[in-house]
Motif scaffolding. Sequence first.
Motif, PDB file in Angstrom:
ATOM      1  N   MET A   1       0.847  -1.189   0.000  1.00 30.22           N
ATOM      2  CA  MET A   1       0.000   0.000   0.000  1.00 30.22           C
ATOM      3  C   MET A   1       0.883   1.239   0.000  1.00 30.22           C
ATOM      4  N   GLY A   2       0.614   2.157  -0.941  1.00 24.62           N
ATOM      5  CA  GLY A   2       1.408   3.363  -1.042  1.00 24.62           C
ATOM      6  C   GLY A   2       1.061   4.378   0.037  1.00 24.62           C
ATOM      7  N   LEU A   3       1.833   5.467   0.058  1.00 28.45           N
ATOM      8  CA  LEU A   3       1.655   6.508   1.074  1.00 28.45           C
ATOM      9  C   LEU A   3       0.251   7.112   0.999  1.00 28.45           C
ATOM     10  N   TYR A   4      -0.217   7.411  -0.222  1.00 29.11           N
ATOM     11  CA  TYR A   4      -1.544   8.005  -0.374  1.00 29.11           C
ATOM     12  C   TYR A   4      -2.626   7.030   0.089  1.00 29.11           C
ATOM     13  N   LEU A   8      -5.449   7.610   3.025  1.00 31.92           N
ATOM     14  CA  LEU A   8      -6.892   7.406   2.882  1.00 31.92           C
ATOM     15  C   LEU A   8      -7.416   6.450   3.954  1.00 31.92           C
ATOM     16  N   ALA A   9      -6.692   5.353   4.146  1.00 27.14           N
ATOM     17  CA  ALA A   9      -7.117   4.364   5.138  1.00 27.14           C
ATOM     18  C   ALA A   9      -7.174   4.962   6.532  1.00 27.14           C
ATOM     19  N   THR A  10      -6.183   5.780   6.867  1.00 23.17           N
ATOM     20  CA  THR A  10      -6.149   6.424   8.183  1.00 23.17           C
ATOM     21  C   THR A  10      -7.307   7.388   8.355  1.00 23.17           C
ATOM     22  N   ARG A  11      -7.567   8.192   7.330  1.00 23.71           N
ATOM     23  CA  ARG A  11      -8.682   9.147   7.409  1.00 23.71           C
ATOM     24  C   ARG A  11     -10.011   8.419   7.590  1.00 23.71           C
ATOM     25  N   ILE A  12     -10.179   7.324   6.890  1.00 17.60           N
ATOM     26  CA  ILE A  12     -11.418   6.556   6.985  1.00 17.60           C
ATOM     27  C   ILE A  12     -11.602   6.007   8.398  1.00 17.60           C
ATOM     28  N   ARG A  13     -10.546   5.454   8.958  1.00 18.15           N
ATOM     29  CA  ARG A  13     -10.634   4.845  10.280  1.00 18.15           C
ATOM     30  C   ARG A  13     -10.821   5.884  11.384  1.00 18.15           C
ATOM     31  N   ARG A  14     -10.267   7.070  11.200  1.00 14.53           N
ATOM     32  CA  ARG A  14     -10.336   8.086  12.246  1.00 14.53           C
ATOM     33  C   ARG A  14     -11.568   8.979  12.154  1.00 14.53           C
ATOM     34  N   THR A  15     -12.301   8.868  11.071  1.00 12.42           N
ATOM     35  CA  THR A  15     -13.510   9.676  10.909  1.00 12.42           C
ATOM     36  C   THR A  15     -14.678   8.997  11.611  1.00 12.42           C
ATOM     37  N   PHE A  49     -15.290  -6.227   3.330  1.00 13.62           N
ATOM     38  CA  PHE A  49     -15.400  -6.766   4.689  1.00 13.62           C
ATOM     39  C   PHE A  49     -14.323  -6.199   5.605  1.00 13.62           C
ATOM     40  N   GLU A  50     -13.174  -5.862   5.046  1.00 15.36           N
ATOM     41  CA  GLU A  50     -12.123  -5.235   5.851  1.00 15.36           C
ATOM     42  C   GLU A  50     -12.594  -3.903   6.414  1.00 15.36           C
ATOM     43  N   TYR A  51     -13.422  -3.197   5.634  1.00 16.26           N
ATOM     44  CA  TYR A  51     -13.918  -1.887   6.071  1.00 16.26           C
ATOM     45  C   TYR A  51     -15.384  -1.959   6.490  1.00 16.26           C
TER      46      TYR A  51
END
Length: 202
Positions: A1-4, A8-15, A49-51
């Motif tokens: 998984m790249g930096l971008y 995105l994954a971090t923003r999704i989890r923290r929102t 399912f991961e999300y």
Amino acid sequence: MGLYDRYLATRIRRTEAPLPGCVAVVIAERDLLEDGAYRTVEEFFEWAFEYDADCVLVYVSVLDTGAVPAIRRVFERCDAPRELAVRGPDDDERADAPINVSIGLGGKHEFAAAVRGAATAVEAGTLAPEEIDAETIEDRLVFPTAPDLVIKTGAERLSDFMIWQSVYSELYFTDVNWRDFRKREYLRALRDYQNRQRRYGQ
């Protein structure tokens, strides 16, 4: 998984905004002719399912109904992380597995069949005309689950996708074709969904 992608994954989890419980993707028959197309389908299941999705719908629009049996056989052999149900144009058996695949079963056809079922019940005397409501129709649909998010790749049209179930769904269109659809595109769809205020037709 790249930096971008990690961003995105971090923003999704923290929102705090919720993620879709049921996710649908609309792809065309020709998309499945591309190399790796079914592997992308399998990865899509994993991403959903991961999300936090608990239901995944795949709608395959077909121009040639003769291709349905071959497509169906491949889907039934997919490496799916949960139970998978596949239905085609001639099926009327209800599909309510965690993963549901519709191959060429158009929304108009499905809706018309549900209405005929209600009419038959009225004729048989087991249902009064005044008792017919939305729940009556929904109980007779092959795919009973309404998706929270519908993703369409490649073009801004849904063809004949589950016209009853998707009436209040959030629609996400991407110019990326299915052959190029990667986890980054899925994460973008989730971020877009989180940024919306669902109105359910109001």
